[in-house]
Design an enzyme around this catalytic site. Sequence first.
Site, short mmCIF file in Angstrom:
data_model
loop_
_atom_site.label_atom_id
_atom_site.label_comp_id
_atom_site.label_asym_id
_atom_site.label_seq_id
_atom_site.Cartn_x
_atom_site.Cartn_y
_atom_site.Cartn_z
N VAL A 76 -96.74 63.85 -18.19
CA VAL A 76 -95.39 63.29 -18.26
C VAL A 76 -95.44 61.83 -18.72
O VAL A 76 -96.48 61.19 -18.67
CB VAL A 76 -94.70 63.37 -16.88
CG1 VAL A 76 -94.54 64.81 -16.46
CG2 VAL A 76 -95.46 62.56 -15.85
N ASN A 99 -93.96 58.30 -21.22
CA ASN A 99 -93.66 57.84 -22.57
C ASN A 99 -94.81 58.06 -23.55
O ASN A 99 -94.58 58.41 -24.72
CB ASN A 99 -93.32 56.34 -22.54
CG ASN A 99 -91.97 56.10 -21.88
OD1 ASN A 99 -91.00 56.80 -22.20
ND2 ASN A 99 -91.90 55.15 -20.96
N GLU A 120 -97.07 71.92 -17.77
CA GLU A 120 -96.28 72.06 -16.55
C GLU A 120 -94.85 71.57 -16.73
O GLU A 120 -93.93 72.13 -16.18
CB GLU A 120 -96.96 71.38 -15.36
CG GLU A 120 -97.30 69.93 -15.58
CD GLU A 120 -98.14 69.34 -14.44
OE1 GLU A 120 -99.00 70.06 -13.91
OE2 GLU A 120 -97.93 68.18 -14.10
#
Lengths: 511, 511
Positions: free
Chosen positions: A271, A273, A295
Site C-alpha cells: 500500500v 504512494n 491484498e
Amino acid sequence: MTLSSRIQHPLLKQKIMSAESAALLIENGDHVGMSGFTGAGYPKLLPQALARRIELANQGDQKFSIGVWTGASTAPELDGALAKVGGINMRLPYQSDPTCRARINAGQMDYVDLHLSHVAQIVWFGFLGKLNVAVIEVAGVLPDGRLIPSSSVGNNKTWLDQADKVILEVNAHQSAALEGMHDIYYGTERPPHRKPIPMEHTGDRIGEPYLRVDLNKVVAVVETDLPDRNTEFNAPDQTSEKIASHILAFFEEEVKMGRMPPALLPLQSGVGNIANAVLAGLNRGSFENLTGFTEVLQDGMLAMIKSGKMTMASATALSLSPTANQEFLQNLDFYRDKIILRPQEISNHPELIRRLGVISMNGMLEADIYGNVNSTHVMGTRIMNGIGGSGDFARNAYVSMFMTPSTAKGGAISCIVPMVSHVDHTEHDVQIIVTEQGLADLRGVAPRHRAELIIQRCAHPDYRPALLDYVQRAQHNAQAGQGGMHTPHILDEALSWHSRYEREGQMLPKL
Amino acid sequence: MTLSSRIQHPLLKQKIMSAESAALLIENGDHVGMSGFTGAGYPKLLPQALARRIELANQGDQKFSIGVWTGASTAPELDGALAKVGGINMRLPYQSDPTCRARINAGQMDYVDLHLSHVAQIVWFGFLGKLNVAVIEVAGVLPDGRLIPSSSVGNNKTWLDQADKVILEVNAHQSAALEGMHDIYYGTERPPHRKPIPMEHTGDRIGEPYLRVDLNKVVAVVETDLPDRNTEFNAPDQTSEKIASHILAFFEEEVKMGRMPPALLPLQSGVGNIANAVLAGLNRGSFENLTGFTEVLQDGMLAMIKSGKMTMASATALSLSPTANQEFLQNLDFYRDKIILRPQEISNHPELIRRLGVISMNGMLEADIYGNVNSTHVMGTRIMNGIGGSGDFARNAYVSMFMTPSTAKGGAISCIVPMVSHVDHTEHDVQIIVTEQGLADLRGVAPRHRAELIIQRCAHPDYRPALLDYVQRAQHNAQAGQGGMHTPHILDEALSWHSRYEREGQMLPKL
C-alpha cells in the site's frame, strides 16, 4: 435502494436496532472480530457507539476494554474511536491508526503483529482463545440469509464462522453492484484434513460470491449509509518515479534474459504512494496482459485495468481514493469480471503465492547493508504500522522486492543502515532492494558483496562514505580476529546510527 | 552385487572411468551441482580427485575454483577436501564442514545461505546462472538408464535436469534394497504453469522411484564402494532430556485443550543431539500413530518407526549413525513402506508444510527477549552452518518451536539475550521457545509480555537478573521518551552482551 431493502431476510429484519443497542451486546473482555481491511469494509457505527459506552464505563469504576481482531487497518471510526477511550486491550493483526500507534508506543495497548495469512488459521486452531463477537459490514442480506460482502473480505468468513454472536452492519452506501465480485472459499480445513487449494490462475473462482452465517447467532443488525475512509494518493513525486523506473528496467532485463515471461507474473503491490507510483509506471510501460495477485487493490491497479494493461486482479480489499472510487462505481460493469475479492487467507496464501509465482513489491522503513529489512519499527522500538502481508508475499514470491526512498526526514535518516534496528524480512527473503538511487540485485550474492551492491546502488550519496567506512573497519577488525568475515559488523557501533538519531536528530556519523 | 552389476545400461557402462579422469571434465569457474544432504548420498571419490587436481593447478599459475551447489551439508570428502585446497569460490545452500566454515569466516570463500526449499526453483528460474556439471551419487542404474537414488535425494533431480554435463558416482556400498523407497516428483513447473502438488498425507506417493537423466549428457561414470559419513549421536544428556520433557508436556496440554489431534500432526525435527533427544522422549511417551514430515530422518525417528509409535516418515535424506544404519539395513523390509525419500523442494515445500500442518522443532543459537531467533551467526558475524530448512518449516508450520540449552560454553554464553546478533526467524515466525529451564508459549502474546515469559521460563537463572534489569531500564527509558514501549530496547546496549563475550569471553554484565 433504501436501507431496509438491503436486508431481505425476515428474521434479520427483526434484529434491526440502533448501534447503541447493539453495542450493549458486547461485554467487557470480549474478543471481537471486526471486518475491515486497509480502510475498506469496516463497521462504521457500532465501534463508535461502543466507544461511547466504554468511555462512560471507564469514567466510573468499571474498567471496560476488548480485544480487537480485524483483517488489517481500519479507520478513525473504528480503531481511532476505540483506542481514544482506552477501549482496546489487545489489537491484531495490523493497524495504521495514529491514536492506536500512540497508545501502543506508550505501552497503553498491546499489539500482536501477525502475518495476515496466519490470522484465520490460528483462530481456527484455538491459539488466540475464543472469539466472542463478530462485527461485520456487509452490502446486503439475501432472502435466504446469505450475506453480500462489502468492499473488503479480510477475515470475515472466519469471524462469522467462529464467533458466538454476530452483529451485522448493512451499509447501503456500498454499491449493490458489488454483488458477485467476491469469491469466498469454503474449502479450508484444519490439518490433517486439508486439501490442495484448487487455484492455478489469478482469475480462477474457487468459492461462492456470498458469506454464510448461522442466522441463530445474529444478535443485531445495524443499518448504515456511510462511505469507506477513502483518501487521495499523492501524485507520484520524482523519488517515486525514479524507483518505478528502476523496477521497470529490471523487469525489462529479466524478460530479455528469459527469467520472466513477457507478461511478467502476477504482481503484488504494497500500500501507499510509492507502490502506487510503481504501478503508474507499469501502466505507462510496454508490458501487456499483466495480472495482479495482491491484498489491496489501489488506484494504480485500477488504472491498469482501465487501460487494458492488466487483465485480471485478485485482492481482498478495494482501497480506492474518492476519485478512483467514483471511476470504479461508474464503470462497475466493466470492472466486474476483472476483479475478484477473496478472504485474506486466500489472497495471501503461501501455497498460492508460490504456485502463481507472484512478483512481490513492498515498501519498507530501512534495509541494512546485508539485505535485512525493517518494515515495522521506527528506530527499533516504536511500531509504525505492522508487517501486514509483506512477509506472506516476500517469502513465497518468485522475486521479492523492497523499496524505499534512500533517506527520510529531509535527509536526517538514511534508509540504508549498517544494521537494521528490527528485522521483519531476513537476508534469506530479500532479493531486490530499490531506492531512487538505484536497484541492488542480491540474488545469489554473498553478504560482503551484498554490502557493496547496496551501498553503491541504493544508499544516498551523502551516506555512502560513512557506510563504506563502517564496512571497511568491520572487515579490518574481522581480519584482525575480532569477528568473522562472513557478515562483518562492529557490534558496539552497529546500531549507533539509530541511537545518534534519537539523541541528535540525525543519523550521519562524523568521519 | 558387484560394482559393475549396479550399472545395467550398456552406454553408461562404456562411460566408466576413474575419478581422476572424470575430474578432468570439470572446468575452472564451473558451477557444479553435487548430491548430498546431511552427510548422506554425496559423491565420495570425484570431489577428492578434483581437489587434487585443483591443488596442483593452484600450485602453478592457474587459479582453479568452482561454485559448489549441493542439497545441504556433505562430508570431509567433499566440502572438506575442496575447501582445503581453496577450490570453492562460492558455496550454497547449507554446509557444516569445519574447513568450509573456517574459510568462509576468514573471507576466503563466499557462501550464500538459502532456504532449502528455494534452491531448486531459483536454479530453474535462472537466478544463479548456468549449472555446468552435475555430480550425483546413485545406488544403481537400471537397464533403461533410469537411476536408483542413493541415501539422499536433495536437489539431484534439478541438478540432473539442469546441468550440461552429468557425472555419476555409482556407490555399491549403498544398499540395493533402497530401490523403491524414493518418490521423485516430476510435476514441478515454472510459473505460470504450476499445478497444485497432489499430496494430502505424509505417506502419499506422488512421483516415481527413479531419477531420470538424459543419457547423452552423462560424460562419466565413477564406481565407488564407500559408506556415508555416519556419526554416532551423543546419548541424550540431562539438558536434552529436560527440553524433551517440556515439549512432551506442551503436546499433552495441546491435545487436552483440543488444539492438536491425539496423534499430533506430522513432526519435523532438525538435526543434532537435542532434536534426537526430543524424538527419544516422544518414543517413550504416550502418543501413538505419529507421522514425520521432515528433511532428515535421523536415529530418533528410526527408533519411533521401529517401536511402532511412528507409522510413516517422509524426508529427503537418511542420516543415521552407524548403529542405526545397521539396524535399518538389517530390517529394510520392515522400514521399506514406512519411509519415503523425496526431493528437498518437496520435503520442505511451503505448500505441503502448511497443508499438512507440520509441527516444526528446530535448534537455534540464541533467541532474544522478544522472540527473534538466530540460527546461523555466532556473535553476529561468523557463520556456524546455515539456516537449512528451519525457515521453510517454521514459517509455514502449524506450530513453530525453537530449542536450545539456556547457556553455552560452560555458562559463558546466555542463549537468551537482549537482542539477537543476527535474525533468521523473526518475532512473527517464532511461537514456542524451549530451553532446559522451561517453555515459553508466545502465541498471541505482545512483545513486552513475551519478554517476561522468555526470561522467566527460558533464561538461565544466572542471567535472569541481568535480563530483567535490561528490560526494566529499557522500559524506563521509553517511558521517559527515549524510544517506544512497543519493543523497548537500549540501542547502545542491545548488542553489548555479544561484544562483551568477544572482548572478555563471557556475556554476563556486572549489575
